[in-house]
Write an enzyme that holds these catalytic residues in place. Structure first.
Site, PDB file in Angstrom:
ATOM      1  N   GLU A  94       0.755   4.112   1.772  1.00 11.24           N
ATOM      2  CA  GLU A  94       1.239   4.312   3.091  1.00 11.24           C
ATOM      3  C   GLU A  94       2.335   3.553   3.720  1.00 11.24           C
ATOM      4  O   GLU A  94       3.526   4.011   4.036  1.00 11.24           O
ATOM      5  CB  GLU A  94       0.271   4.392   4.237  1.00 11.24           C
ATOM      6  CG  GLU A  94      -0.917   5.187   3.851  1.00 11.24           C
ATOM      7  CD  GLU A  94      -2.002   4.470   3.092  1.00 11.24           C
ATOM      8  OE1 GLU A  94      -3.399   4.644   3.288  1.00 11.24           O
ATOM      9  OE2 GLU A  94      -1.833   3.359   2.304  1.00 11.24           O
ATOM     10  N   CYS A 150      -2.613  -0.095   7.252  1.00 12.55           N
ATOM     11  CA  CYS A 150      -1.970   1.129   7.109  1.00 12.55           C
ATOM     12  C   CYS A 150      -1.978   1.872   8.264  1.00 12.55           C
ATOM     13  O   CYS A 150      -1.227   2.525   8.927  1.00 12.55           O
ATOM     14  CB  CYS A 150      -2.214   1.913   6.080  1.00 12.55           C
ATOM     15  SG  CYS A 150      -1.869   1.104   4.402  1.00 12.55           S
ATOM     16  N   CYS A 173      -6.407   2.251   5.464  1.00 10.60           N
ATOM     17  CA  CYS A 173      -7.101   1.112   6.040  1.00 10.60           C
ATOM     18  C   CYS A 173      -6.473   0.570   7.339  1.00 10.60           C
ATOM     19  O   CYS A 173      -5.689   1.212   8.064  1.00 10.60           O
ATOM     20  CB  CYS A 173      -6.898  -0.277   4.928  1.00 10.60           C
ATOM     21  SG  CYS A 173      -5.278  -0.695   4.997  1.00 10.60           S
ATOM     22  N   HIS A 192       1.093  -1.134   0.017  1.00  6.05           N
ATOM     23  CA  HIS A 192       0.068  -0.020  -0.137  1.00  6.05           C
ATOM     24  C   HIS A 192       1.008   1.181  -0.158  1.00  6.05           C
ATOM     25  O   HIS A 192       2.046   1.049   0.669  1.00  6.05           O
ATOM     26  CB  HIS A 192      -0.778  -0.064   1.122  1.00  6.05           C
ATOM     27  CG  HIS A 192      -1.985  -0.847   1.156  1.00  6.05           C
ATOM     28  ND1 HIS A 192      -3.234  -0.748   1.733  1.00  6.05           N
ATOM     29  CD2 HIS A 192      -2.079  -2.148   0.789  1.00  6.05           C
ATOM     30  CE1 HIS A 192      -3.951  -1.822   1.839  1.00  6.05           C
ATOM     31  NE2 HIS A 192      -3.197  -2.590   1.051  1.00  6.05           N
TER      32      HIS A 192
END
Length: 183
Positions: free
Chosen positions: A63, A94, A91, A61
């Site tokens: 992040e 993260c 999410c 992801h």
């Protein structure tokens, strides 16, 4: 924890525009267009975009990748004087990484109503959950621009599923981001 909603300053918009540029890079790679930048002392120290399909990793992801780069740049796992700008509400994974990295504040653009862990579906940053670090957040910075990019991306994904032309990595599985883009 309640969001502290303020009118975005030019500085916050400037950093979010950089995150949107990262999201555009992901879009060009046929990745879900989410971008992230990490800022320390008014300077970007890390930037990343989603690379889940490219890396074939659920961990890639934007992040997580940006946090990893920032830690390497600062030679520390603690990013306590840093702020994170991301184009979609983080999410659960993260958000947990943001807490563990001791990020000071998160600014996000679009809400994630089916999987957002900051305020939409959960409130992971709430210190009442037993965390030893409080992450502040501000939501809705350039929300429309980010939402429009995500809507366009998933419109193209839906069309490609019909024609099987573009986005081959996404055509064999259901929509892998929990966005309700028809609303």
């Amino acid at each position: 924890m309640e969001s502290k909603k303020t009118m975005p300053t030019n500085e916050h918009e400037r950093f979010m525009r950089m995150a949107l540029k990262e999201a555009q890079k992901a879009y060009k790679l046929e990745e879900c267009p989410i971008g992230c930048v990490i800022v320390k002392d008014g300077k970007v120290i890390a930037r990343a975009h989603n690379m889940r399909i490219t890396h074939n990793s659920a961990l890639s992801h934007a992040e997580i990748l940006a946090i990893k780069k920032a830690c390497k740049k600062l030679d520390s796992w603690r990013l306590s004087d840093c702020d994170l700008y991301v184009t979609l509400e983080p999410c659960t994974m993260c958000s947990g990484a943001i807490i563990q990295a001791r990020i000071r504040k998160v600014y996000f653009a679009a809400y994630e109503p089916k999987g957002g862990a900051v305020c939409s579906c959960n409130d992971i940053f709430n210190i009442a959950h037993g965390h030893n670090h409080q992450v502040l957040f501000e939501d809705g910075v350039l929300q429309e621009e980010s939402s429009n990019m995500l809507k366009e991306f998933f419109r193209e994904v839906r069309e490609s599923k019909k024609s099987k032309n573009k986005f081959p990595a996404l055509t064999d599985e259901p929509n892998d981001l929990f966005l309700d883009l028809d609303s």
